[in-house]
Design an enzyme around this catalytic site. Structure first.
Site, PDB file in Angstrom:
ATOM      1  N   LYS A  95      36.511   2.702 -78.628  1.00 28.57           N
ATOM      2  CA  LYS A  95      35.865   1.410 -78.415  1.00 28.57           C
ATOM      3  C   LYS A  95      36.666   0.254 -79.008  1.00 28.57           C
ATOM      4  CE  LYS A  95      31.793   2.483 -76.540  1.00 28.57           C
ATOM      5  NZ  LYS A  95      30.558   1.903 -76.960  1.00 28.57           N
ATOM      6  N   ARG A 142      23.903   6.770 -62.029  1.00 28.45           N
ATOM      7  CA  ARG A 142      23.848   7.873 -62.973  1.00 28.45           C
ATOM      8  C   ARG A 142      22.420   8.270 -63.339  1.00 28.45           C
ATOM      9  NH1 ARG A 142      26.499   8.445 -68.935  1.00 28.45           N
ATOM     10  NH2 ARG A 142      24.925   6.998 -69.641  1.00 28.45           N
ATOM     11  N   GLU A 179      24.692  -1.106 -83.534  1.00 29.13           N
ATOM     12  CA  GLU A 179      23.427  -0.680 -84.129  1.00 29.13           C
ATOM     13  C   GLU A 179      22.926   0.588 -83.439  1.00 29.13           C
ATOM     14  OE1 GLU A 179      19.057  -2.652 -84.769  1.00 29.13           O
ATOM     15  OE2 GLU A 179      20.806  -3.941 -84.851  1.00 29.13           O
ATOM     16  N   TYR A 180      23.054   0.583 -82.110  1.00 27.33           N
ATOM     17  CA  TYR A 180      22.655   1.756 -81.333  1.00 27.33           C
ATOM     18  C   TYR A 180      23.461   2.984 -81.806  1.00 27.33           C
ATOM     19  CZ  TYR A 180      21.799   4.774 -77.303  1.00 27.33           C
ATOM     20  OH  TYR A 180      21.433   5.825 -76.501  1.00 27.33           O
ATOM     21  N   SER A 207      28.160  11.711 -70.568  1.00 29.35           N
ATOM     22  CA  SER A 207      28.711  10.528 -71.230  1.00 29.35           C
ATOM     23  C   SER A 207      29.760  10.967 -72.235  1.00 29.35           C
ATOM     24  CB  SER A 207      27.605   9.744 -71.899  1.00 29.35           C
ATOM     25  OG  SER A 207      27.015  10.562 -72.859  1.00 29.35           O
ATOM     26  N   LEU A 208      30.274  10.034 -72.998  1.00 29.42           N
ATOM     27  CA  LEU A 208      31.418  10.329 -73.855  1.00 29.42           C
ATOM     28  C   LEU A 208      31.099  10.077 -75.318  1.00 29.42           C
ATOM     29  CD1 LEU A 208      34.087   8.418 -71.758  1.00 29.42           C
ATOM     30  CD2 LEU A 208      33.851  10.893 -71.937  1.00 29.42           C
ATOM     31  N   CYS A 214       1.634 -23.455 -82.158  1.00 25.73           N
ATOM     32  CA  CYS A 214       0.197 -23.708 -82.300  1.00 25.73           C
ATOM     33  C   CYS A 214      -0.184 -24.005 -83.751  1.00 25.73           C
ATOM     34  CB  CYS A 214      -0.603 -22.511 -81.778  1.00 25.73           C
ATOM     35  SG  CYS A 214      -0.506 -21.070 -82.850  1.00 25.73           S
ATOM     36  N   TYR A 251      37.567   7.127 -61.117  1.00 28.53           N
ATOM     37  CA  TYR A 251      38.217   7.750 -62.270  1.00 28.53           C
ATOM     38  C   TYR A 251      37.875   9.223 -62.489  1.00 28.53           C
ATOM     39  CZ  TYR A 251      33.828   6.168 -64.502  1.00 28.53           C
ATOM     40  OH  TYR A 251      32.528   5.915 -64.801  1.00 28.53           O
ATOM     41  N   CYS A 278       3.327 -21.181 -87.084  1.00 34.94           N
ATOM     42  CA  CYS A 278       3.864 -21.065 -85.732  1.00 34.94           C
ATOM     43  C   CYS A 278       4.289 -22.453 -85.256  1.00 34.94           C
ATOM     44  CB  CYS A 278       2.797 -20.494 -84.808  1.00 34.94           C
ATOM     45  SG  CYS A 278       3.240 -20.598 -83.060  1.00 34.94           S
ATOM     46  N   GLU A 294      33.411   3.502 -61.562  1.00 28.44           N
ATOM     47  CA  GLU A 294      32.603   2.428 -62.129  1.00 28.44           C
ATOM     48  C   GLU A 294      32.480   1.270 -61.147  1.00 28.44           C
ATOM     49  OE1 GLU A 294      31.655   3.437 -65.052  1.00 28.44           O
ATOM     50  OE2 GLU A 294      30.941   1.711 -66.210  1.00 28.44           O
ATOM     51  N   CYS A 351       2.955 -15.068 -85.540  1.00 28.61           N
ATOM     52  CA  CYS A 351       1.967 -16.134 -85.431  1.00 28.61           C
ATOM     53  C   CYS A 351       0.598 -15.469 -85.333  1.00 28.61           C
ATOM     54  CB  CYS A 351       2.257 -16.949 -84.170  1.00 28.61           C
ATOM     55  SG  CYS A 351       0.837 -17.814 -83.512  1.00 28.61           S
ATOM     56  N   ASP A 397      33.408  -1.897 -68.175  1.00 28.60           N
ATOM     57  CA  ASP A 397      32.026  -2.116 -68.585  1.00 28.60           C
ATOM     58  C   ASP A 397      31.176  -2.441 -67.356  1.00 28.60           C
ATOM     59  OD1 ASP A 397      29.902  -2.323 -70.209  1.00 28.60           O
ATOM     60  OD2 ASP A 397      30.516  -4.185 -71.194  1.00 28.60           O
ATOM     61  N   CYS A 413      -2.729 -19.660 -79.134  1.00 24.88           N
ATOM     62  CA  CYS A 413      -1.315 -20.041 -79.175  1.00 24.88           C
ATOM     63  C   CYS A 413      -0.758 -20.136 -77.750  1.00 24.88           C
ATOM     64  CB  CYS A 413      -0.502 -19.032 -79.984  1.00 24.88           C
ATOM     65  SG  CYS A 413       1.258 -19.450 -80.002  1.00 24.88           S
ATOM     66  N   GLU A 428      42.639   5.509 -69.810  1.00 27.14           N
ATOM     67  CA  GLU A 428      42.144   4.621 -68.743  1.00 27.14           C
ATOM     68  C   GLU A 428      41.271   3.541 -69.373  1.00 27.14           C
ATOM     69  OE1 GLU A 428      39.733   7.251 -66.415  1.00 27.14           O
ATOM     70  OE2 GLU A 428      41.407   8.570 -65.919  1.00 27.14           O
ATOM     71  N   LYS A 484      38.252   1.450 -70.213  1.00 28.11           N
ATOM     72  CA  LYS A 484      36.838   1.790 -70.032  1.00 28.11           C
ATOM     73  C   LYS A 484      36.140   0.553 -69.470  1.00 28.11           C
ATOM     74  CE  LYS A 484      32.919   3.930 -72.364  1.00 28.11           C
ATOM     75  NZ  LYS A 484      31.886   2.919 -72.144  1.00 28.11           N
TER      76      LYS A 484
HETATM   77  S1  IVH Z   1      34.736   9.367 -67.633  1.00 25.63           S
HETATM   78  C1  IVH Z   1      32.367  13.128 -68.634  1.00 25.63           C
HETATM   79  N1  IVH Z   1      36.283   7.263 -67.307  1.00 25.63           N
HETATM   80  O1  IVH Z   1      31.775   5.106 -69.629  1.00 25.63           O
HETATM   81  C2  IVH Z   1      33.155  11.889 -68.511  1.00 25.63           C
HETATM   82  N2  IVH Z   1      33.994   6.893 -67.861  1.00 25.63           N
HETATM   83  O2  IVH Z   1      30.475   6.673 -71.929  1.00 25.63           O
HETATM   84  C3  IVH Z   1      32.447  10.830 -67.787  1.00 25.63           C
HETATM   85  N3  IVH Z   1      33.365   4.535 -67.969  1.00 25.63           N
HETATM   86  O3  IVH Z   1      29.135   6.682 -67.983  1.00 25.63           O
HETATM   87  C4  IVH Z   1      32.992   9.487 -67.794  1.00 25.63           C
HETATM   88  N4  IVH Z   1      35.335   3.707 -67.455  1.00 25.63           N
HETATM   89  O4  IVH Z   1      30.051   4.563 -66.961  1.00 25.63           O
HETATM   90  C5  IVH Z   1      35.034   7.710 -67.606  1.00 25.63           C
HETATM   91  N5  IVH Z   1      37.749   5.505 -66.937  1.00 25.63           N
HETATM   92  C6  IVH Z   1      36.520   5.939 -67.237  1.00 25.63           C
HETATM   93  C7  IVH Z   1      35.449   5.058 -67.475  1.00 25.63           C
HETATM   94  C8  IVH Z   1      34.197   5.582 -67.798  1.00 25.63           C
HETATM   95  C9  IVH Z   1      34.073   3.424 -67.750  1.00 25.63           C
HETATM   96  C10 IVH Z   1      31.935   4.567 -68.348  1.00 25.63           C
HETATM   97  C11 IVH Z   1      31.075   5.398 -67.438  1.00 25.63           C
HETATM   98  C12 IVH Z   1      30.465   6.465 -68.301  1.00 25.63           C
HETATM   99  C13 IVH Z   1      30.625   5.894 -69.676  1.00 25.63           C
HETATM  100  C14 IVH Z   1      30.824   7.029 -70.662  1.00 25.63           C
END
Ligand code: IVH
Length: 699
Positions: free
Chosen positions: A331, A155, A52-53, A98-99, A428, A243, A425, A191, A443, A136, A449, A132, A134
């Protein structure tokens, strides 16, 4: 975007037809995105599913491609949210970005094609990437000077994070010194995460000792890293994968792959599943393989990051606004599972919102046992057509509340009935109402309530409000039940009124009671911004509370100003609406709150038992614009409106949205219209952008 994601994005409005509508929609979505960012990055509590985001965020980008002026001041130009209070801030030597996201093979093919086009390569020339997992978790930047770890920073908003150096001391994966061959200045990024097994253990201990349990490993890692008390962090089993890098006084390698090998040799942990890949086929094979391994890994991954291996190419590719052209996050679909829905309960929030919650036969999704899922609201139940007794598909997207995504109709048992959303509700029994244009049913019980009252009290003591140590949701419920805490002021009378009784409660003793009273007493002095936020007034989140506190300075001033603003055409009302970022909707909620006698009684009571400290404009009294009111208008070319605003406020100025007799300066870019005219009529000093820069540069 794949079908799973698409089916989840019910709240995306229609694409607007006119520029006015586009502007309106952009403003609305921006506001939502900002509050989601704040919840995610500052409070570690995601409010919406990733999909959704992403859909909302992509809508902003789409609107901006049609109307580029919307980019100014847009969340698409910012990364994350501002850092939380309590930690020292650290400015990153290089921003932490970010990516962009990819969801399908098509997106990957596009990504590679864009790179080739940009580098002027032929359609089939090889571009090697490193894939690599990703992780979480939370990204962290480690700065080494003279081969010693000097700072560990989160960050934050990408430009500035929090100093958590003391909290990483016990993370074994983070070397505290580097070998002699390392350059003088090195920033290693990676991370921080918590293994799933460690997360389960932590939650068990937390539950046994009455501590806070976490929804998932990411939240547990965030909560553990961002502990103000490092001795608590030390007990939490955090880990770190390296990374990437920030500032370096000397280059470390020519490729990402070699960089990883190098830091591996220095004692960092690099992810063992990292691979070099040559084309879209390679990438998709790796994606499928890793996707299959995903449930068996001991840590959460939400995708794969691909990075162009060659640093020289990375340099040429550069960045588009907030993300690199040379990398992308591929993703994974949210993890799903099937289970039986046993019941639908209605939860009542502090503003009376009724939220249906699915009670499920417990099921493991991505390593976490899920027994509740949100059904959002009445429309969502109708859209899904879900009934009690149904088999349902639930989904847990990384770090958000699990949700029901689908009903398996073929397996519907006999005798189920359509779900009737209550029109009263459940707590109440007041009438439940849905206002026009709103998705939520509320409500109407207000003060009578009990559910709303308890939720308001929970909010009052929550982390970003009074943050009272030892006074969590459970204790609030218990004290409310006992009739000892009915209104916020009662919390501060517990020690005098119920001291003996609390010590005798089951599970309590002298030690825990004393600890609770200490926790409460520590918060008898509170800043005005936290105080306003704690009141739980509709639409007044942390950011707005801060704005109000900074604008009015003291609780007395704020109270009387809002009371006076209840007069149409009053100066007080004009002043309120004139505060930048406070719209008529927020003003209305504030005024309505202050118009209620019972709310004023709560305020009186609290002012009796508390010391509410004034908020002063930053001590920049020597700045030439300190205490002045500034309005920015027109098309700004030398800086963004947001940058101008942040700068002005950091120099002690107030930034207003419209011109009045109280305005000291109007900074007008090209194309300024009615505001410029009004300023001229009122004799307000008008500056162009350069004039403003000269003014604030003056000693
Ligand atoms: S590279 C400019 N490598 O994903 C590139 N990010 O959406 C910066 N993350 O904020 C990130 N694994 O918290 C990179 N192997 C990886 C990662 C990674 C997790 C997270 C990281 C970043 C977010 C980017």
């Amino acid at each position: 975007m794949n079908a799973e994601h698409a089916s989840n994005t019910s709240s995306l409005p229609e694409m607007p037809a006119t520029s006015t509508e586009a502007r309106k929609q952009h403003a609305e979505i921006s506001e939502r995105i900002r509050s989601f960012n704040e919840a995610y990055y500052v409070n570690d509590e995601p409010l919406v599913p990733d999909a959704e985001y992403d859909a909302l965020f992509n809508r902003l980008i789409e609107l901006e491609s049609h109307y580029p002026t919307l980019k100014k001041n847009s969340p698409t130009q910012e990364v994350g949210a501002a850092p939380a209070e309590g930690f020292t801030k650290v400015k990153h030597a290089r921003p932490m970005l970010s990516l962009g996201n990819a969801f399908s093979r098509e997106d990957i093919v596009d990504f590679l094609a864009r790179i080739r086009r940009f580098l002027n390569l032929t359609a089939h020339s090889p571009v090697e990437v490193v894939g690599e997992p990703k992780i979480d978790g939370l990204s962290l930047s480690l700065r080494y000077e003279g081969r010693k770890l000097v700072t560990a920073a989160t960050r934050g908003d990408g430009a500035e994070g929090e100093d958590v150096t003391a909290n990483v001391a016990h993370i074994d994966d983070i070397p505290k010194t580097l070998p002699d061959d390392a350059p003088d200045v090195v920033e290693i990024r990676g991370e921080v995460y918590m293994a799933r097994s460690a997360f389960h253990k932590l939650n068990e201990t937390q539950a046994e000792t009455g501590g806070k349990t976490f929804a998932n490993p990411r939240n547990a890692a965030a909560g553990s890293l961002r502990q103000l008390d490092p001795s608590i962090s030390a007990k939490r089993p955090l880990r770190f994968f390296a990374y990437s890098f920030g500032e370096l006084s000397e280059s470390l390698a020519q490729t990402q792959w070699d960089f990883l090998q190098k830091v591996d040799g220095w004692g960092f942990v690099i992810n063992p599943l990292t691979r070099r890949l040559n084309d879209a086929d390679d990438i998709m094979t790796f994606y499928d393989e890793l996707g299959n391994q995903r449930p068996d890994l001991d840590y959460d991954i939400d995708g794969i990051v691909y990075k162009v291996n060659d640093f020289e190419l990375q340099l040429r590719l550069g960045f588009v606004s907030r993300s690199p052209r040379w990398a992308i996050a591929h993703k994974f679909p949210a993890e799903q599972a099937r289970t039986r829905l046993n019941a639908i309960d209605i939860q009542v929030g502090r503003t009376g919102a009724l939220t249906p919650v699915a009670r499920l036969e417990p099921v493991t999704v991505g390593g976490v046992v899920v027994s509740n899922a949100t059904l959002h609201n009445r429309d969502e139940i109708e859209r899904l057509g879900v009934r009690v007794g149904d088999m349902v598909v639930i989904q847990r997207a990384g770090d958000v509340i699990p949700q029901v995504v689908e009903v398996i109709l073929d397996e519907r048992p006999e005798g189920t009935e359509e779900y009737q959303f209550p029109d009263e509700c459940p707590k109440c029994h007041s009438h439940a109402m849905r206002e026009e244009g709103e998705a939520v049913t509320r409500c109407t019980g207000g003060l009578i309530c009990p559910a709303q009252a308890v939720e308001r009290l929970k909010h009052f003591v929550s982390r970003n409000a009074f943050d009272i140590d030892g006074m969590g949701a459970k204790n609030i419920e218990a004290f409310f039940e006992l009739g000892w805490v009915k209104s916020p002021g009662d919390i501060f009378r517990l020690e005098t009124d119920h001291n003996e009784a609390i010590r005798k409660l089951e599970g309590w003793g002298d030690k825990s009671a004393t600890k609770l009273f200490d926790g409460i007493n520590e918060r008898r002095t509170i800043g005005l911004d936290r105080f306003i936020y704690a009141l739980g007034i509709r639409q007044i989140g942390q950011a707005t509370a801060k704005l109000l506190a900074r604008h009015y300075g003291s609780v007395t001033e704020w109270r009387s100003a809002i009371i006076n603003a209840n007069q149409a055409d009053s100066d007080a009302l004009r002043e309120l609406i004139n505060i930048d970022q406070i719209g008529p909707g927020v003003a209305k909620d504030l005024i309505e709150f202050m118009a209620e006698d019972h709310n004023l009684a709560v305020l009186d009571d609290l002012q009796e038992v508390l010391t509410i400290t004034d908020v002063e404009a930053p001590s920049v009294s020597d700045s030439p614009v300190s205490g002045k009111t500034v309005v920015f208008t027109g098309k700004l070319e030398l800086f963004s409106r947001n940058e101008a605003k942040v700068k002005a406020e950091s120099l002690g100025a107030k930034v207003a949205g419209s011109v009045s007799a109280k305005t000291d300066y109007l900074v007008a870019g090209p194309g300024a219209g009615s505001k410029l005219k009004k300023a001229e009529e009122l004799g307000v000093t008008v500056l162009d952008e350069q004039g403003w820069l000269d003014l604030i540069a003056a000693e």
